[in-house]
Design a protein around this motif. Structure first.
Motif, PDB file in Angstrom:
ATOM      1  N   THR A  83      61.407  50.026  33.192  1.00 57.37           N
ATOM      2  CA  THR A  83      60.705  50.411  34.615  1.00 57.37           C
ATOM      3  C   THR A  83      59.278  50.001  33.925  1.00 57.37           C
ATOM      4  O   THR A  83      59.150  49.892  32.710  1.00 57.37           O
ATOM      5  N   GLU A 108      58.182  66.506  35.164  1.00 56.44           N
ATOM      6  CA  GLU A 108      58.130  65.285  35.334  1.00 56.44           C
ATOM      7  C   GLU A 108      59.242  64.471  36.222  1.00 56.44           C
ATOM      8  O   GLU A 108      60.284  64.755  35.939  1.00 56.44           O
ATOM      9  N   GLY A 110      59.662  60.181  38.241  1.00 56.89           N
ATOM     10  CA  GLY A 110      60.872  59.960  37.342  1.00 56.89           C
ATOM     11  C   GLY A 110      60.500  59.857  35.847  1.00 56.89           C
ATOM     12  O   GLY A 110      59.439  59.353  35.417  1.00 56.89           O
ATOM     13  N   THR A 111      61.536  59.827  35.000  1.00 58.01           N
ATOM     14  CA  THR A 111      61.538  59.609  33.759  1.00 58.01           C
ATOM     15  C   THR A 111      61.347  58.176  33.265  1.00 58.01           C
ATOM     16  O   THR A 111      60.559  57.920  32.299  1.00 58.01           O
ATOM     17  N   GLY A 112      61.726  57.530  34.105  1.00 55.95           N
ATOM     18  CA  GLY A 112      61.717  55.985  33.861  1.00 55.95           C
ATOM     19  C   GLY A 112      62.104  55.473  32.547  1.00 55.95           C
ATOM     20  O   GLY A 112      63.241  55.775  31.816  1.00 55.95           O
ATOM     21  N   PHE A 116      55.687  57.846  29.066  1.00 52.45           N
ATOM     22  CA  PHE A 116      54.776  59.319  29.320  1.00 52.45           C
ATOM     23  C   PHE A 116      55.522  60.546  28.619  1.00 52.45           C
ATOM     24  O   PHE A 116      54.891  61.227  28.238  1.00 52.45           O
ATOM     25  N   TYR A 135      66.737  59.929  38.522  1.00 53.57           N
ATOM     26  CA  TYR A 135      67.942  59.765  39.583  1.00 53.57           C
ATOM     27  C   TYR A 135      68.867  58.540  39.128  1.00 53.57           C
ATOM     28  O   TYR A 135      69.949  58.261  39.684  1.00 53.57           O
ATOM     29  N   ARG A 161      68.891  63.616  38.325  1.00 50.15           N
ATOM     30  CA  ARG A 161      68.849  64.489  39.557  1.00 50.15           C
ATOM     31  C   ARG A 161      67.777  63.595  40.416  1.00 50.15           C
ATOM     32  O   ARG A 161      66.832  63.185  39.860  1.00 50.15           O
ATOM     33  N   VAL A 163      65.059  64.317  42.769  1.00 54.05           N
ATOM     34  CA  VAL A 163      64.182  65.392  43.072  1.00 54.05           C
ATOM     35  C   VAL A 163      63.812  65.286  44.682  1.00 54.05           C
ATOM     36  O   VAL A 163      63.205  66.361  45.101  1.00 54.05           O
TER      37      VAL A 163
HETATM   38  C1  LIG Z   1      57.848  53.703  37.233  1.00 55.49           C
HETATM   39  S1  LIG Z   1      59.034  54.739  36.578  1.00 55.49           S
HETATM   40  C2  LIG Z   1      58.363  56.109  35.621  1.00 55.49           C
HETATM   41  C3  LIG Z   1      57.844  55.399  34.442  1.00 55.49           C
HETATM   42  C4  LIG Z   1      57.471  56.493  33.531  1.00 55.49           C
HETATM   43  N1  LIG Z   1      56.228  57.253  34.077  1.00 55.49           N
HETATM   44  C5  LIG Z   1      57.100  55.984  32.186  1.00 55.49           C
HETATM   45  O1  LIG Z   1      55.861  56.026  31.752  1.00 55.49           O
HETATM   46  O2  LIG Z   1      58.013  55.381  31.545  1.00 55.49           O
HETATM   47  C6  LIG Z   1      59.844  55.637  38.136  1.00 55.49           C
HETATM   48  C7  LIG Z   1      61.179  56.099  37.935  1.00 55.49           C
HETATM   49  O3  LIG Z   1      61.375  57.149  39.096  1.00 55.49           O
HETATM   50  C8  LIG Z   1      62.692  57.270  39.331  1.00 55.49           C
HETATM   51  N2  LIG Z   1      62.908  57.929  40.753  1.00 55.49           N
HETATM   52  C9  LIG Z   1      62.840  57.230  41.720  1.00 55.49           C
HETATM   53  N3  LIG Z   1      62.963  58.122  42.806  1.00 55.49           N
HETATM   54  C10 LIG Z   1      63.426  59.116  42.249  1.00 55.49           C
HETATM   55  C11 LIG Z   1      64.056  60.385  42.975  1.00 55.49           C
HETATM   56  N4  LIG Z   1      63.698  60.495  44.005  1.00 55.49           N
HETATM   57  N5  LIG Z   1      64.311  61.278  41.994  1.00 55.49           N
HETATM   58  C12 LIG Z   1      64.310  61.133  40.480  1.00 55.49           C
HETATM   59  N6  LIG Z   1      63.824  60.009  40.067  1.00 55.49           N
HETATM   60  C13 LIG Z   1      63.419  58.918  40.724  1.00 55.49           C
HETATM   61  C14 LIG Z   1      63.010  55.651  39.319  1.00 55.49           C
HETATM   62  O4  LIG Z   1      64.381  55.571  39.013  1.00 55.49           O
HETATM   63  C15 LIG Z   1      62.181  55.169  38.004  1.00 55.49           C
HETATM   64  O5  LIG Z   1      63.070  55.287  36.769  1.00 55.49           O
END
Ligand SMILES: C[S@@+](CC[C@H](N)C(=O)[O-])C[C@H]1O[C@@H](n2cnc3c(N)ncnc32)[C@H](O)[C@@H]1O
Length: 315
Positions: A83, A108, A110-112, A116, A135, A161, A163
């Motif tokens: 991501t 936190e 999403g984990t992506g 972070f 998710y 999950r 969220v």
């Molecule tokens: C930009 S990435 C996060 C990157 C992370 N901050 C990093 O430093 O690696 C955003 C993530 O949020 C997840 N996401 C989007 N909607 C979500 C939800 N409703 N619940 C959980 N995760 C979600 C996406 O699948 C994606 O992996």
């Protein structure tokens, strides 16, 4: 390993291999294995027992690489991108503004790619805990495997999950919540539910678009958060290099001065002058060391929206 340091490289350790200022990679050291790249062939057996930070030489040719201890900062530079990820300027600013330190509980989503998450884990270890939610099933599984390989499971729990649909499933336990989601405003109620009410709770939302910031700020206000602020971190890398100092006489006489002689020209002039000091175009100039922003400095990544949730009055 990311929050506990050791001196010697052992069989099974993750090592960050530094190739040159613009290139690093990771390898898990395994007796009998070989690392091959444009600098040569590097036997893992030669790495075992060395101190982190050591140089290891190729068995063929004259190539060499350095073997570094993994840290969250290095991981952010080598993490396989599943991501968009957070980079160091945002990571450090958010960690400071969320008042993170050992013992804090952080949520936190999403984990992506987990960029972070690694820094969060290191900052709150050994007594704090990070609950991170993703998710996308494959991303959640990949991050889970990395947390196990990186020996972070004592401080990180990952959950597959949604969220927005299901909240965080945690009530009144978090010191801070970090949101990196496309619709963070829809997670504000869940964030509030998860925060501790006996002390100040803190939220940060990371969004690339100002419209997302507007909606999130409104949602935070509606849910009773205060001190809502937005920041943008812009980083500017600087590089140093040596340039020939223009000769004032030559400049007055209108002679053209080459400010960017290449390395071979400079070496030639150095030899010609016999002085040990490379000279500028046309003669007797000395050199100056300059520092300037590199051309491809990274610009905007996202806006950071912060807010606090004051403790309940009877606490
Ligand atoms: C930009 S990435 C996060 C990157 C992370 N901050 C990093 O430093 O690696 C955003 C993530 O949020 C997840 N996401 C989007 N909607 C979500 C939800 N409703 N619940 C959980 N995760 C979600 C996406 O699948 C994606 O992996």
């Amino acid at each position: 390993m990311f929050h506990q340091y050791k001196t010697l490289i052992e069989d099974g350790d993750l090592v960050v291999v530094y190739l040159n200022p613009g290139s690093m990679l990771t390898t898990t050291v395994k007796a009998g294995d070989m690392l091959n790249n444009k600098y040569g062939n590097f036997r893992h057996d030669d790495m075992i027992g060395l101190k982190y930070g050591s140089m290891v030489k190729s068995r063929v040719g004259t190539g060499f690489v350095y073997l570094l201890h993994p840290t969250p900062a290095l991981w952010t530079q080598v993490v396989p991108h599943r991501t968009q990820i957070l980079y160091l300027p945002d990571i450090s600013f958010i960690s400071m503004y969320l008042d993170l330190k050992p013992g804090k509980v952080v949520l936190e989503s999403g984990t992506g790619s987990g960029s972070f998450s690694h820094s969060l884990a290191r900052t709150i270890a050994p007594t704090g805990h990070l609950y991170t939610f993703e998710y996308h099933e494959l991303r959640a599984e990949t991050a889970r495997k990395e947390f196990i390989e990186h020996k972070l499971t004592d401080v990180v729990t990952i959950e597959h999950r949604d969220v927005l649909a299901n909240g965080f499933g945690k009530v009144g336990i978090a010191d801070a919540v970090f949101l990196d989601l496309p619709a963070p405003w829809d997670a504000v109620a869940a964030a509030k539910e998860s925060l501790r009410r006996d002390t100040t709770g803190r939220v940060c939302s990371f969004s690339p678009c100002i419209e997302q910031v507007q909606r999130t700020a409104l949602a935070l206000d509606e849910h009773g958060f205060s001190d809502i602020r937005m920041y943008e971190c812009l980083v500017k890398d600087y590089e140093t290099r040596t340039l020939p100092m223009p000769d004032i006489e030559e400049a007055i006489n209108g002679q053209k001065i080459n400010f960017k002689p290449n390395w071979s020209e400079r070496k030639k002039r150095k030899l010609e002058s016999g002085s040990g000091t490379p000279t500028g175009e046309g003669g007797a100039g000395s050199e100056i060391m300059i520092s300037k922003p590199v051309d491809q400095a990274r610009g905007h990544t996202s806006y950071l929206t912060f807010a606090i949730l004051a403790p309940e009055a009877n606490n």
